[in-house]
Design a protein around this motif. Structure first.
Motif, PDB file in Angstrom:
ATOM      1  N   SER A  24      36.544  53.914  41.556  1.00 22.23           N
ATOM      2  CA  SER A  24      36.359  53.780  40.111  1.00 22.23           C
ATOM      3  C   SER A  24      36.483  52.321  39.693  1.00 22.23           C
ATOM      4  O   SER A  24      35.673  51.794  38.938  1.00 22.23           O
ATOM      5  N   ALA A  25      37.502  51.662  40.209  1.00 25.46           N
ATOM      6  CA  ALA A  25      37.754  50.279  39.802  1.00 25.46           C
ATOM      7  C   ALA A  25      36.659  49.337  40.304  1.00 25.46           C
ATOM      8  O   ALA A  25      36.124  48.526  39.553  1.00 25.46           O
ATOM      9  N   GLY A  27      33.233  48.234  41.026  1.00 26.07           N
ATOM     10  CA  GLY A  27      31.922  48.678  40.569  1.00 26.07           C
ATOM     11  C   GLY A  27      31.063  47.517  40.138  1.00 26.07           C
ATOM     12  O   GLY A  27      31.252  46.382  40.586  1.00 26.07           O
ATOM     13  N   LEU A  28      30.122  47.807  39.258  1.00 27.93           N
ATOM     14  CA  LEU A  28      29.273  46.748  38.728  1.00 27.93           C
ATOM     15  C   LEU A  28      30.136  45.676  38.077  1.00 27.93           C
ATOM     16  O   LEU A  28      29.752  44.520  37.998  1.00 27.93           O
ATOM     17  N   GLY A  29      31.316  46.084  37.607  1.00 30.93           N
ATOM     18  CA  GLY A  29      32.253  45.135  37.009  1.00 30.93           C
ATOM     19  C   GLY A  29      32.626  44.021  37.975  1.00 30.93           C
ATOM     20  O   GLY A  29      32.797  42.874  37.579  1.00 30.93           O
ATOM     21  N   ASN A  30      32.737  44.336  39.236  1.00 30.01           N
ATOM     22  CA  ASN A  30      33.114  43.328  40.229  1.00 30.01           C
ATOM     23  C   ASN A  30      31.925  42.501  40.703  1.00 30.01           C
ATOM     24  O   ASN A  30      32.033  41.311  40.895  1.00 30.01           O
ATOM     25  N   TYR A 107      26.221  50.889  31.526  1.00 24.40           N
ATOM     26  CA  TYR A 107      26.464  50.924  32.968  1.00 24.40           C
ATOM     27  C   TYR A 107      25.282  51.567  33.697  1.00 24.40           C
ATOM     28  O   TYR A 107      24.817  51.083  34.722  1.00 24.40           O
ATOM     29  N   PHE A 228      38.356  45.987  32.277  1.00 23.40           N
ATOM     30  CA  PHE A 228      37.122  46.654  32.679  1.00 23.40           C
ATOM     31  C   PHE A 228      37.117  46.881  34.180  1.00 23.40           C
ATOM     32  O   PHE A 228      36.784  47.966  34.670  1.00 23.40           O
ATOM     33  N   SER A 229      37.516  45.853  34.909  1.00 19.88           N
ATOM     34  CA  SER A 229      37.426  45.934  36.355  1.00 19.88           C
ATOM     35  C   SER A 229      38.396  46.957  36.937  1.00 19.88           C
ATOM     36  O   SER A 229      38.066  47.657  37.888  1.00 19.88           O
ATOM     37  N   SER A 231      39.338  49.640  35.504  1.00 13.80           N
ATOM     38  CA  SER A 231      39.082  50.960  34.886  1.00 13.80           C
ATOM     39  C   SER A 231      40.274  51.440  34.065  1.00 13.80           C
ATOM     40  O   SER A 231      40.554  52.634  34.032  1.00 13.80           O
ATOM     41  N   MET A 234      41.384  53.564  29.066  1.00 12.69           N
ATOM     42  CA  MET A 234      40.633  54.664  28.450  1.00 12.69           C
ATOM     43  C   MET A 234      40.903  56.031  29.068  1.00 12.69           C
ATOM     44  O   MET A 234      40.229  56.996  28.748  1.00 12.69           O
ATOM     45  N   VAL A 236      40.693  57.060  32.314  1.00 10.58           N
ATOM     46  CA  VAL A 236      40.143  57.433  33.618  1.00 10.58           C
ATOM     47  C   VAL A 236      41.291  57.661  34.593  1.00 10.58           C
ATOM     48  O   VAL A 236      41.322  58.627  35.352  1.00 10.58           O
ATOM     49  N   SER A 325      33.667  58.451  37.924  1.00 17.80           N
ATOM     50  CA  SER A 325      34.955  58.507  37.217  1.00 17.80           C
ATOM     51  C   SER A 325      34.736  58.572  35.707  1.00 17.80           C
ATOM     52  O   SER A 325      35.488  59.220  34.989  1.00 17.80           O
TER      53      SER A 325
HETATM   54  N1  TRP Z   1      35.817  49.501  36.717  1.00 14.37           N
HETATM   55  C1  TRP Z   1      34.426  49.743  36.846  1.00 14.37           C
HETATM   56  C2  TRP Z   1      33.766  48.462  37.278  1.00 14.37           C
HETATM   57  O1  TRP Z   1      34.431  47.473  37.451  1.00 14.37           O
HETATM   58  C3  TRP Z   1      33.810  50.263  35.586  1.00 14.37           C
HETATM   59  C4  TRP Z   1      34.505  51.465  35.084  1.00 14.37           C
HETATM   60  C5  TRP Z   1      34.519  52.689  35.630  1.00 14.37           C
HETATM   61  C6  TRP Z   1      35.357  51.530  34.003  1.00 14.37           C
HETATM   62  N2  TRP Z   1      35.317  53.505  34.920  1.00 14.37           N
HETATM   63  C7  TRP Z   1      35.830  52.815  33.910  1.00 14.37           C
HETATM   64  C8  TRP Z   1      35.749  50.591  33.098  1.00 14.37           C
HETATM   65  C9  TRP Z   1      36.717  53.169  32.947  1.00 14.37           C
HETATM   66  C10 TRP Z   1      36.643  50.947  32.132  1.00 14.37           C
HETATM   67  C11 TRP Z   1      37.126  52.218  32.053  1.00 14.37           C
HETATM   68  O2  TRP Z   1      32.587  48.433  37.449  1.00 14.37           O
END
Ligand code: TRP
Length: 452
Positions: A24-25, A27-30, A107, A228-229, A231, A234, A236, A325
């Motif tokens: 989950s962590a 992802g595209l964020g990284n 996303y 964001f990175s 996760s 929120m 999750v 996730s």
């Molecule tokens: N963390 C993910 C990323 O870095 C994105 C993501 C997935 C996310 N689930 C999340 C971000 C929940 C915030 C909350 O790409």
């Protein structure tokens, strides 16, 4: 209790927990967002603030979420309802579900672009194009409407097809295979990148801080990127926490997940910036960075064809293990609160995700001129989720964990299997009570100000 636990789906192993949550962590964020936000914010100084944010705020928020999830064995909304019924706290869960829609919207747009680029890589379409034509083709593709939407739909359905299979057989099984694959691919790319002639300039950009570049915006963006990175912010990880067995150690898991997430972000930087500098490309080229600059680099690099396929495959794997996730948060909420069945829920929600995803995808084409607060839907969702919604969710979560929850109950959950290390809880609670709320409150106000 024992009976209940048997019936509830959940992770079956320690590695499963790590793979799913790191999935989950990471992802595209990284791989997509981190390099472009870092590039826009001046490089190494941003990286330092980012690392501090992960350590001081990120890990404590993650631990709070895991604990709240595991002690209640409930989804992000139900968890607060169980702990504080007839209060406003379950609203945090509602916010999280809203955030899931916003994040999934842009996303899945980017994930769709990635699928197109994997297709182009496989059919060797980058060959013979120069920077200008790669740029023009990217712009034309994202504006074109049909194909970006089709890819987005395929991506969301792919996500749903894993989520319908449940936690153990869907999420855990797939991430246990995909995450090690991702790790191997990124190592291969890093080795390729740092052995390019002229790579050192990129490493310097990434690792030599210039503190004159540290502005409040850079700090805001670094903290937003950390949230964001990881996760967090929120629910999750409340949802995933609810699937973790009592015998797994939450502290160890949170540290290991945060460490892998940070490692992959840095490795992505190391894979991308040396190549960017080696071929004389601007590091601050925004969301298109990986789509425009990298094909360019693959073109000029020995064996670039193979590496381009690896790279876009890596991006898709990363995106998929994160989007499951995002979908799971909402699926868990609907199946538990309204007693719907998992399968129809997952597909029904996918349909809604596809519709809300259109807003982001078409904001590069047909709806280019529709702007809110002077931002397109895509930019609005990207910016507000990371820099406003997640820090605000994180703020509420730490206030809840630090000031509302019974300290003894929280301590038991956090230190389960770790009882001797009291200092860990002391450090954790200090952040959750004081450091995190104060920093997040300031950040939130600042984000609001910027916004108007
Ligand atoms: N963390 C993910 C990323 O870095 C994105 C993501 C997935 C996310 N689930 C999340 C971000 C929940 C915030 C909350 O790409």
């Amino acid at each position: 209790m024992g009976n209940n636990q048997k019936k509830r789906d959940g992770f079956s192993s320690k590695f499963g927990v790590i793979a799913a949550a790191a999935g989950s962590a990471i992802g595209l964020g990284n791989i997509w967002r981190f390099p472009y936000v870092l590039g826009n914010n001046g490089g190494a100084a941003f990286l330092i603030v980012y690392l501090i944010a992960i350590l001081l705020i990120g890990i404590p928020v993650m631990l709070s979420e895991f604990s709240i999830g595991r002690m209640t064995r409930s989804n992000a909304f139900g968890a607060f309802k169980k702990l504080k019924p007839k209060s406003g706290w379950p609203f945090i869960g509602v916010m999280g579900i809203l955030a899931a829609f916003l994040i999934m919207s842009f996303y899945s747009t980017v994930a769709g672009w990635t699928m197109e680029y994997l297709y182009q890589a496989i059919f060797n379409k980058f060959q013979g194009q120069d920077t200008a034509s790669l740029n023009a083709n990217f712009d034309a593709f994202i504006a074109s409407g049909t194909m970006p939407v089709v890819w987005q739909m395929i991506f969301i359905l792919l996500t749903a097809s894993i989520v319908v299979m449940g936690i153990k057989n869907g999420i855990e099984k797939s991430t246990k295979i995909l995450m090690p694959m991702l790790f191997v691919i990124i190592i291969v790319l890093v080795v390729r990148s740092i052995t390019l002639p002229g790579a050192s300039k990129g490493l310097k950009f990434l690792f030599t801080p210039d503190f004159s570049k540290l502005t409040p915006i850079v700090i805001l963006e670094a903290i937003g990127q950390a949230f964001f990175s990881l996760s967090i912010g929120m629910g999750v990880l409340i949802t995933y926490g609810s699937y973790i067995r009592k015998k797994n150690n939450l502290v160890k898991s949170a540290v290991l997940i945060s460490f892998s997430d940070t490692l992959i972000a840095i490795l992505s930087g190391v894979a991308i910036f040396p190549a960017v500098f080696a071929f004389g490309i601007e590091p601050n080229s925004g969301p298109g960075l990986v789509f425009i600059t990298l094909p360019n680099i693959f073109n000029q690099m020995p064996a670039g064809y193979i590496f381009s396929i690896f790279f876009f495959l890596l991006l898709i794997i990363a995106a998929l293990t994160s989007s499951i996730s995002l979908l799971e948060v909402v699926v868990a909420f609907v199946t538990e609160q309204f007693k719907w069945k998992r399968k129809p829920t997952a597909f029904f929600l996918s349909a809604i995700f596809i519709i809300s995803g259109l807003l982001s995808t078409l904001s590069f084409g047909t709806w280019k001129h529709v702007k809110l607060f002077n931002l397109s839907f895509f930019d609005l969702f990207d910016w507000t989720s990371a820099n406003l919604l997640l820090p605000l969710g994180g703020l509420f979560i730490v206030i809840f964990a630090g000031w509302v929850l019974d300290v003894k109950v929280l301590k038991r959950e956090v230190l389960h299997g770790n009882e001797k290390q009291q200092w860990i809880f002391k450090a954790f609670i200090f952040s959750v009570k004081y450091i995190s709320p104060i920093v997040l409150f300031i950040i939130f106000l600042f984000g609001l100000g910027l916004f108007s």
